[in-house]
Write an enzyme that holds these catalytic residues in place. Structure first.
Site, PDB file in Angstrom:
ATOM      1  N   CYS A 134       1.246  -1.076   0.154  1.00 14.47           N
ATOM      2  CA  CYS A 134       0.328   0.398  -0.196  1.00 14.47           C
ATOM      3  C   CYS A 134       0.511   1.893   0.010  1.00 14.47           C
ATOM      4  O   CYS A 134       0.233   2.659  -0.236  1.00 14.47           O
ATOM      5  CB  CYS A 134      -0.734  -0.084   1.126  1.00 14.47           C
ATOM      6  SG  CYS A 134      -2.145  -1.229   1.183  1.00 14.47           S
TER       7      CYS A 134
ATOM      8  N   HIS B  61      -1.450   8.493   6.282  1.00 13.30           N
ATOM      9  CA  HIS B  61      -1.818   7.056   5.642  1.00 13.30           C
ATOM     10  C   HIS B  61      -3.199   6.301   6.103  1.00 13.30           C
ATOM     11  O   HIS B  61      -4.433   5.913   5.241  1.00 13.30           O
ATOM     12  CB  HIS B  61      -0.918   6.227   5.640  1.00 13.30           C
ATOM     13  CG  HIS B  61      -0.774   4.447   5.100  1.00 13.30           C
ATOM     14  ND1 HIS B  61      -0.874   4.284   4.123  1.00 13.30           N
ATOM     15  CD2 HIS B  61      -1.079   2.947   6.136  1.00 13.30           C
ATOM     16  CE1 HIS B  61      -1.728   2.860   4.117  1.00 13.30           C
ATOM     17  NE2 HIS B  61      -1.896   2.485   5.069  1.00 13.30           N
TER      18      HIS B  61
ATOM     19  N   GLU C 270       0.273   6.170  13.520  1.00 14.54           N
ATOM     20  CA  GLU C 270       0.773   6.595  13.263  1.00 14.54           C
ATOM     21  C   GLU C 270       0.744   8.584  13.486  1.00 14.54           C
ATOM     22  O   GLU C 270       1.597   9.504  13.182  1.00 14.54           O
ATOM     23  CB  GLU C 270       0.053   6.685  11.156  1.00 14.54           C
ATOM     24  CG  GLU C 270       0.576   8.049  10.175  1.00 14.54           C
ATOM     25  CD  GLU C 270      -0.318   8.398   8.823  1.00 14.54           C
ATOM     26  OE1 GLU C 270       0.240   8.960   8.260  1.00 14.54           O
ATOM     27  OE2 GLU C 270      -1.928   7.293   8.612  1.00 14.54           O
TER      28      GLU C 270
ATOM     29  N   LYS D 150      -8.860   8.874   2.892  1.00 14.26           N
ATOM     30  CA  LYS D 150      -8.956   7.290   3.147  1.00 14.26           C
ATOM     31  C   LYS D 150     -10.549   7.124   3.765  1.00 14.26           C
ATOM     32  O   LYS D 150     -11.269   6.511   2.833  1.00 14.26           O
ATOM     33  CB  LYS D 150      -8.705   6.606   3.484  1.00 14.26           C
ATOM     34  CG  LYS D 150      -7.349   6.298   2.459  1.00 14.26           C
ATOM     35  CD  LYS D 150      -6.871   4.769   3.542  1.00 14.26           C
ATOM     36  CE  LYS D 150      -5.315   5.367   2.540  1.00 14.26           C
ATOM     37  NZ  LYS D 150      -4.229   5.930   2.607  1.00 14.26           N
TER      38      LYS D 150
ATOM     39  N   HIS E 230      -9.664   2.850   1.023  1.00 13.96           N
ATOM     40  CA  HIS E 230      -8.203   2.171   0.742  1.00 13.96           C
ATOM     41  C   HIS E 230      -8.106   1.252  -0.786  1.00 13.96           C
ATOM     42  O   HIS E 230      -8.576   0.817  -1.605  1.00 13.96           O
ATOM     43  CB  HIS E 230      -7.745   1.382   1.384  1.00 13.96           C
ATOM     44  CG  HIS E 230      -6.383   1.133   2.541  1.00 13.96           C
ATOM     45  ND1 HIS E 230      -5.663   2.220   1.325  1.00 13.96           N
ATOM     46  CD2 HIS E 230      -5.691   0.431   3.035  1.00 13.96           C
ATOM     47  CE1 HIS E 230      -3.708   1.903   1.177  1.00 13.96           C
ATOM     48  NE2 HIS E 230      -3.958   0.848   2.145  1.00 13.96           N
TER      49      HIS E 230
ATOM     50  N   PHE F 128       2.108  -3.553   4.211  1.00 13.20           N
ATOM     51  CA  PHE F 128       2.165  -4.352   4.480  1.00 13.20           C
ATOM     52  C   PHE F 128       3.850  -5.175   4.229  1.00 13.20           C
ATOM     53  O   PHE F 128       4.565  -4.576   2.686  1.00 13.20           O
ATOM     54  CB  PHE F 128       1.261  -5.788   3.833  1.00 13.20           C
ATOM     55  CG  PHE F 128      -0.003  -6.074   4.376  1.00 13.20           C
ATOM     56  CD1 PHE F 128      -0.453  -4.982   5.216  1.00 13.20           C
ATOM     57  CD2 PHE F 128      -0.716  -6.620   4.291  1.00 13.20           C
ATOM     58  CE1 PHE F 128      -1.200  -4.785   6.613  1.00 13.20           C
ATOM     59  CE2 PHE F 128      -2.690  -6.739   4.377  1.00 13.20           C
ATOM     60  CZ  PHE F 128      -2.624  -6.260   5.324  1.00 13.20           C
TER      61      PHE F 128
END
Length: 413
Positions: free
Chosen positions: A163, A303, A314, A334, A339, A400
């Site tokens: 991502c 993110h 984050e 998002k 996402h 990931f």
């Protein structure tokens, strides 16, 4: 080092299939979530996603391109076409080896892969795969087909950092231009992963929201009741151009890409490091490269996928680095787009650039009751868009495998 500017934008998203439509819905706080229409969800726990709507590939693709490409490549070609048109580049007057394509995707041709394998597994008397099976699903094919469509013969390849991929692709293009390896890049990312295997796989990991009874508000970063991300799809395309080349042709310049950095958590396959040091380091390195410090950043597009752990790690990292800066605004877009996996970074780079251009920060929607663990001195723009002069915007993307990638965009002057 050479300067790199953005001279063209293109988008296919759950909020619209053009930059104009996408940006309008983004600043108006529209949710892109809907009941899944791509496949029958009867056997699935999660029955909704942020699908691209009213997509007509024939607007930018010919019959052969459509027949020979997976949906993730069609999204890429469509967005790249808009971005190149927007840039005003006269490709036919340029050396084709001066224009490259670096394109990212997290999963590649999932529709092609799943459909072909399932058809073969049906056990017909003479099962066979489509001759275009492999070329359609391999992840580099979007980059390849963009180059073929427009005759671009410069550096050409695909990136994959899960991502963080969209940011990775843009960072690579940025660095190649700075080193003088190309004058122009078509760069970004695309994803078409709202498929049975993807939705089922992420769902069984408990990574996705299962709020089927209220899917329009399911993507809710920072809300105390968030329960996972909402799958999205689409593409974001940007034209990165060496500044002197753009200046010489009188190009419209949206913004400058001033800094970029990547780090790794080296911690876990799917979870971020709890202390957030990898993300903090990526942000710090990107600012160092841009020649600025935390006081210069006006807006962060985080993110923020709406997962219980990721959002907090984050934000805690941002709070630690920026020390509660009162001049900083954050909005988690998002909450509207869902996402987009490998396309997320590119689409959010576009949001950051449009925020700079228009002096408007899009809202975080669906934030009903803020998580009590979130630092209270962080200013989250929620509910409605906020007007603000933005000189520098920072955009994060994590993936990931522990990938962290940060981009910094600067108002052009």
């Amino acid at each position: 080092m050479k300067r790199v500017v953005i001279t063209g934008l293109g988008a296919v998203t759950p909020l619209g299939n053009s930059i104009e439509e996408f940006w309008k819905n983004c600043i108006n706080g529209v949710s892109g979530a809907n009941a899944i229409t791509h496949f029958d969800t009867e056997k699935f726990k999660v029955k909704f996603a942020c699908e691209v709507k009213n997509f007509d590939s024939k607007l930018h693709l010919n019959h052969t391109e459509i027949k020979r490409s997976d949906l993730f490549t069609q999204y890429a070609l469509y967005a790249a076409s808009e971005a190149l048109q927007d840039s005003g580049l006269e490709i036919e007057r340029m050396d084709p080896f001066d224009i490259g394509v670096i394109w990212g995707t997290g999963q590649g041709g999932m529709w092609t892969f799943e459909n072909e394998v399932m058809e073969f597994a049906k056990g017909d008397e003479n099962p066979r795969f489509n001759p275009f099976f492999v070329p359609k699903f391999i992840s580099n094919m979007a980059a390849g087909m963009i180059s073929m469509k427009f005759g671009l013969q410069g550096i050409n390849y695909a990136t994959n950092s899960a991502c963080a991929t969209g940011n990775t692709a843009l960072m690579d293009a940025f660095n190649y231009i700075r080193l003088g390896k190309a004058k122009v890049f078509v760069s970004g990312g695309s994803e078409a992963a709202i498929t049975p295997a993807s939705v089922g796989g992420f769902s069984v990991m408990k990574a996705m929201s299962s709020r089927n009874d209220d899917f329009a508000t399911a993507s809710r970063p920072y809300d105390k009741d968030r329960d996972g991300f909402v799958m999205g799809e689409g593409a974001g395309a940007l034209i990165l151009e060496e500044y002197e080349h753009a200046k010489a042709r009188g190009a419209k310049i949206y913004a400058e890409l001033a800094g970029a950095a990547m780090t790794a958590d080296a911690y876990h396959m799917t979870a971020p490091h709890p202390d957030g040091n990898g993300a903090i380091k990526a942000m710090q390195l990107a600012m160092n490269e841009a020649g600025i410090n935390t006081e210069n950043i006006d807006y962060i597009n985080p993110h923020a996928t709406s997962t219980p752990l990721g959002d907090l790690v984050e934000l805690n990292g941002i709070n630690k680095l920026f020390k509660g800066s009162k001049s900083l605004d954050i909005s988690a877009t998002k909450s509207m787009t869902g996402h987009l996996l490998g396309a997320a970074g590119a689409v959010e780079a576009i949001i950051s650039i449009k925020a700079i251009e228009n002096g408007i920060i899009p809202p975080t929607i669906n934030l009903h009751s803020i998580d009590e663990n979130i630092p209270r001195d962080i200013n989250i723009v929620f509910g409605e868009a906020k007007e603000k002069n933005i000189n520098y915007a920072l955009s994060n993307a994590f993936g990931f495998g522990g990938h962290n990638a940060t981009l910094i965009f600067k108002k052009f002057n």
